[in-house]
Structures are given as structure tokens and as C-alpha cells.
Design an enzyme around this catalytic site. Structure first.
Site, PDB file in Angstrom:
ATOM      1  N   GLY A   1       0.882  -1.234  -0.238  1.00  0.00           N
ATOM      2  CA  GLY A   1       0.132  -0.057   0.488  1.00  0.00           C
ATOM      3  C   GLY A   1       0.711   1.482   0.006  1.00  0.00           C
ATOM      4  O   GLY A   1       2.145   1.189   0.834  1.00  0.00           O
TER       5      GLY A   1
ATOM      6  N   ASP B   1     -10.040  10.784  10.731  1.00  0.00           N
ATOM      7  CA  ASP B   1     -10.289  10.713   9.413  1.00  0.00           C
ATOM      8  C   ASP B   1     -10.903   9.826   8.720  1.00  0.00           C
ATOM      9  O   ASP B   1     -10.370   8.176   8.341  1.00  0.00           O
ATOM     10  CB  ASP B   1      -8.707  10.619   8.217  1.00  0.00           C
ATOM     11  CG  ASP B   1      -8.868  10.366   7.168  1.00  0.00           C
ATOM     12  OD1 ASP B   1      -9.555  11.124   6.801  1.00  0.00           O
ATOM     13  OD2 ASP B   1      -7.618   9.953   6.502  1.00  0.00           O
TER      14      ASP B   1
END
Length: 260
Positions: A11, A127
Site C-alpha cells: 500500500g 479521518d
């Protein structure tokens, strides 16, 4: 440190790359998050990266990713976490045509419970979004990426630099979009947006630019989910709309109240 063998890149994000790795000492697979070289000299990014390690280190909960180790020196900044073999909630939503109310509630309750523990430790995630929620094959839910988390007892007025790090525009609360100080209710709002997306398969606000979306969060109230999916239970729709109330005082007071 001679302990972690990087196996593959799994990622990449705005400020860090994540590798699947082997912890040679413990003989286990882990995830190693490494700050990108171009940000190593930025005090703002270093602060955010170290905030994440501090935030997760304080938390112990089955629905929050575990942190095993951190390393900060002049050459490399890294966080070693448990390796999660699963998919994001965002991917899961895309794969499913519809999600049942029972499934949505099950996932949401686990997220709310993770936030309850984070908030009890005075940590605001800031977030929360489906890209930061991992689903494992056995049904386990993991909240990840505390990269812009803030300790709620640190009462500092948002600066222009802080205002840039307000989270993903489609899921941020109105007060985040304005660059104001946030508390637990900002995370509640983001959970409401995720609930909306799981129920309808669409986001409550969309636009051609991030600024356009942010302004909608500030100035608009979303259409009720039942406008898109008529058979949504009224109780569930009420939860979504209350969690997404534009004024923080009109939302649930905390994650425990949201769960109930």
C-alpha cells in the site's frame, strides 16, 4: 534494525508506504509503515507520523490495529503494525449491490466501539472513512490509519498547516472543513457519512472539486437516505441524519450514545 525483512509493497498513501514484512525475532508477518523520504525533513509530516504511533500505542482493542514497534532516526521513520489480510470497507461496499440493515449495524457497532476506546483515551481519529476500515475474512473489523489523529486535551487553535490535514473531504465534518478545533463529534459525523454510503451505495455530497464538496458539508444538509432507497428502516435513517447533523450539539454526544 536488522529485525524486519521487507517482503512486498502492499500500500502507498500520501505520506507513507506500507510493506508486508517478516519480523525475524518473533517469526511473524507484520506490516511496516515507512515515511516517504521526501517528507523526512518536514516537521509537520514527522509530527503526524509520530502522532499515529503514539495514538495506536495507547489503544488496545480488538477492532483497532495493533502496533508492535516504532523506529525514528535520521535515516528512517517507521511503524510496525499487525498485518491485516483483508479488504477495505470501501472495496466491500463497491463489491456489494446492497448491504442488509443487520450487516450495516454489525459493522457500525464495531467501529463505534473502537472509537469509544479511542475517545476514552482522548484521541480523535479525524479521518474515519471506509478506506481506513479493514474487513477480515472471519468478520473482524479493524480501524486503521491514525495519521492525523489529535489528542483532544491538546487545545490548540487550528493553524493553516493543521487545516490542510483535515481528512478525506467526502467524510469530514463541517467543523473540520472550516479548519476549527474538533472533538469526538467530528468522528461521529464521519461514521454517519459511512452509514449513509453503506445504506445507499452513494456519498451524501459529491462535486467536481474537493472545495465544492467541503462547502456542501458546511452549508448543506444531505437528502435522507430513503430518497434513494425507499425501504430503509426509519430508525436507521434517524441514526444517520442525527450523526450527520451540521451542528455538533445536535449529534450524538459520543460513540457510546451512538451505539445505543
Amino acid at each position: 534494525d536488522g529485525r524486519y525483512e521487507l517482503l512486498e509493497l502492499i500500500g502507498t498513501g500520501g505520506m507513507a508506504d506500507i510493506y508486508k514484512a517478516k519480523d525475524i525475532t518473533e517469526d511473524r508477518i507484520v506490516a511496516v509503515k515507512i515515511l516517504k523520504n521526501e517528507f523526512a525533513g518536514s516537521e509537520d509530516f514527522l509530527r503526524r507520523f509520530r502522532n499515529e504511533s503514539k495514538a495506536i500505542a495507547l489503544l488496545s482493542h480488538p477492532n483497532i490495529v495493533k502496533i508492535y514497534d516504532v523506529g525514528f532516526n535520521e535515516q528512517i521513520q517507521f511503524i510496525v503494525m499487525e498485518y491485516i489480510d483483508g479488504i477495505t470497507l470501501k472495496e466491500y461496499i463497491r463489491r456489494r449491490d446492497t448491504m442488509s440493515s443487520e450487516e450495516i449495524l454489525k459493522i457500525s457497532l464495531k467501529i463505534a466501539d473502537a472509537l469509544r476506546v479511542a475517545h476514552a483515551n482522548h484521541i480523535i481519529h479525524r479521518d474515519i472513512k471506509p478506506q481506513n476500515i479493514m474487513l477480515l475474512a472471519d468478520g473482524t473489523i479493524k480501524v486503521t490509519d491514525f495519521g492525523i489523529a489529535r489528542f483532544s486535551r491538546t487545545d490548540i487553535r487550528a493553524t493553516s498547516n493543521q487545516a490542510k490535514a483535515i481528512g478525506s473531504v467526502h467524510y469530514i465534518s463541517p467543523e473540520q472543513a472550516r479548519g476549527e478545533i474538533t472533538d469526538e463529534k467530528a468522528d461521529i459525523y464521519s461514521v454517519g457519512v459511512m452509514l449513509y454510503e453503506m445504506l445507499t451505495g452513494r456519498l451524501p455530497f459529491v462535486g467536481d472539486t474537493p472545495l465544492e464538496v467541503a462547502l456542501q458539508h458546511i452549508n448543506s444538509v444531505p437528502l435522507p437516505p430513503s430518497d434513494y432507497v425507499p425501504n430503509i428502516p426509519k430508525t436507521l435513517e434517524h441514526i444517520v441524519m442525527k450523526a450527520m447533523a451540521p451542528v455538533p450539539a445536535d449529534r450524538y454526544n459520543n460513540a457510546t450514545e451512538l451505539s445505543q
